[in-house]
Scaffold this motif. Structure first.
Motif, PDB file in Angstrom:
ATOM      1  N   GLN A 123      -7.245   0.191  -0.389  1.00 31.34           N
ATOM      2  CA  GLN A 123      -7.477  -0.908   0.161  1.00 31.34           C
ATOM      3  C   GLN A 123      -8.788  -0.751   1.240  1.00 31.34           C
ATOM      4  OE1 GLN A 123      -4.223  -2.211   2.293  1.00 31.34           O
ATOM      5  NE2 GLN A 123      -4.899  -3.996   2.917  1.00 31.34           N
ATOM      6  N   ASP A 157      -5.831  -1.985  -4.911  1.00 35.60           N
ATOM      7  CA  ASP A 157      -5.353  -2.466  -3.748  1.00 35.60           C
ATOM      8  C   ASP A 157      -5.875  -3.708  -2.958  1.00 35.60           C
ATOM      9  OD1 ASP A 157      -3.255  -2.815  -1.754  1.00 35.60           O
ATOM     10  OD2 ASP A 157      -3.411  -0.621  -0.957  1.00 35.60           O
ATOM     11  N   GLU A 158      -5.835  -4.658  -3.131  1.00 33.11           N
ATOM     12  CA  GLU A 158      -6.678  -5.844  -2.470  1.00 33.11           C
ATOM     13  C   GLU A 158      -8.441  -5.658  -3.086  1.00 33.11           C
ATOM     14  OE1 GLU A 158      -5.895  -7.255   1.501  1.00 33.11           O
ATOM     15  OE2 GLU A 158      -3.726  -6.436   1.408  1.00 33.11           O
ATOM     16  N   THR A 186       0.779  -1.326  -0.013  1.00 33.78           N
ATOM     17  CA  THR A 186       0.058   0.098   0.074  1.00 33.78           C
ATOM     18  C   THR A 186       0.795   1.189  -0.001  1.00 33.78           C
ATOM     19  OG1 THR A 186      -1.757  -1.127   1.011  1.00 33.78           O
ATOM     20  CG2 THR A 186      -1.846   1.159   1.303  1.00 33.78           C
TER      21      THR A 186
HETATM   22 MG   LIG Z   1      -2.085  -2.631   1.980  1.00 35.81          MG
END
Ligand SMILES: [Mg+2]
Ligand SMILES: Nc1ncnc2c1ncn2[C@@H]1O[C@H](COP(=O)(O)OP(=O)(O)OP(=O)(O)O)[C@@H](O)[C@H]1O
Length: 308
Positions: A85, A159-160, A45
């Motif tokens: 995220q 991000d994810e 991140t």
């Molecule tokens: Mg992360």
């Protein structure tokens, strides 16, 4: 292929003094999908936030389509879409309005046809007039993607994207990513699901403790996964591989009770038949055999362990 994102020797030390990135180099070609894998706290991140201008690098250089993210921030940022995220949405706003608003924030003119296209692509069109708070978690994540796509970015960071998303939705998401790729969008995603990297990435990068350990085409990694091990347990222990078998990729186990043979299961011949015949000729008797295939997950776990 041309490089669209270039990260050169980037470091990031937070105000707390924590060094989250320790000299990261990364080049991404236009149109590819890179999956970035790494354990919690690896710096994924932080790297994405640094590229997107949410945090500033402590040193190094980052360019997006040739625009320096520091000296040419607005141009660089315009090319980038980010799906963060953390879920960060306006709960009372209508789905379609939050996407329109995001587009406006990037100074892009209204384009209802485009907004409709992305909402349809993400199966959100039926929910366009629902308030964000009325959506399920997976749908909210899709809204984040719609927002990130609202200004037609050429590079998309996810991000994810599939954390907490069920298997079916995850597969839908993969399809969305594939479609974006076919429209020429470059995609960098982080994930803890190794099968996600296997399913959609062109290249896989592994990061740990602020350092990139490897960036490789997925097919190369898959080929490594194709490496198989055959363990041949012996009746009588050996101290070494007999001379007559030295041409094989063979080693004795630590206790000498087995011989371990590595072969390529994707290759035209595994060599097992001749090996077993040659073993017999060498006077070795086996009591059991087992095969084992290394997975991307094991490669990943080993890599991370080595650098821990
Ligand atoms: Mg992360
Ligand atoms: N604002 C901050 N101030 C100080 N340290 C931070 C800050 N943000 C992140 N860190 C630290 O930097 C390291 C990397 O964090 P980062 O969020 O980049 O990890 P990650 O790879 O994204 O992990 P995860 O898989 O859990 O999302 C961690 O040790 C984290 O505690």
């Amino acid at each position: 292929m041309s490089v669209i994102l270039s990260v050169e020797n980037v470091t990031k030390t937070y105000d707390s003094g924590f060094e989250a990135l320790k000299g990261v180099d990364l080049q991404i070609d236009e149109g590819e999908i890179l999956a970035l894998l790494g354990p919690n706290g690896a710096g994924k991140t932080t790297l994405i936030s640094t590229i997107c201008g949410i945090t500033t690098p402590s040193s190094g250089r980052i360019t997006v389509a040739g625009h320096d993210i520091l000296s040419d921030y607005r141009q660089a940022r315009r090319i980038i879409g980010l799906v963060p995220q953390e879920l960060s949405l306006e709960p009372f706003e209508k789905v379609i309005n939050t996407v329109r608003l995001s587009r406006g924030l990037f100074g892009k003119g209204r384009d209802e046809a485009y907004i409709e296209k992305i909402l349809r692509q993400l199966s959100l069109w039926d929910k366009r007039n629902a308030k964000v708070m009325e959506l399920s978690g997976g749908m909210k994540r899709r809204v984040l993607i719609a927002k990130a796509l609202s200004h037609e970015p050429r590079v998309l960071f996810l991000d994810e994207p599939t954390a907490g998303v069920d298997v079916e939705l995850r597969k839908d998401m993969w399809q969305v990513v594939e479609e974006l790729k076919s429209n020429g969008v470059t995609i960098i995603l982080t994930t803890h699901y190794i099968e996600e990297a296997e399913a959609i990435a062109d290249r896989v990068g592994v990061i740990n403790q602020g350092r990139i350990l490897l960036v490789e085409p997925k097919v190369d990694l898959m080929q490594r996964m194709g490496r198989k091990q055959l363990t041949i347990e012996l009746q009588d222990p050996v101290t070494d591989v007999p001379d007559s078998l030295k041409d094989y990729d063979l080693r004795a186990s630590d206790d000498g009770n087995a011989l371990i043979y590595c072969y390529d299961s994707n290759g035209p011949r595994t060599g097992i038949t001749t090996l077993l015949a040659d073993l017999q000729k060498a006077g070795l008797h086996m009591t059991d055999i087992q095969t084992h295939q290394s997975s991307l997950e094991e490669i990943f776990v080993d890599l991370v362990k080595e650098t821990a």
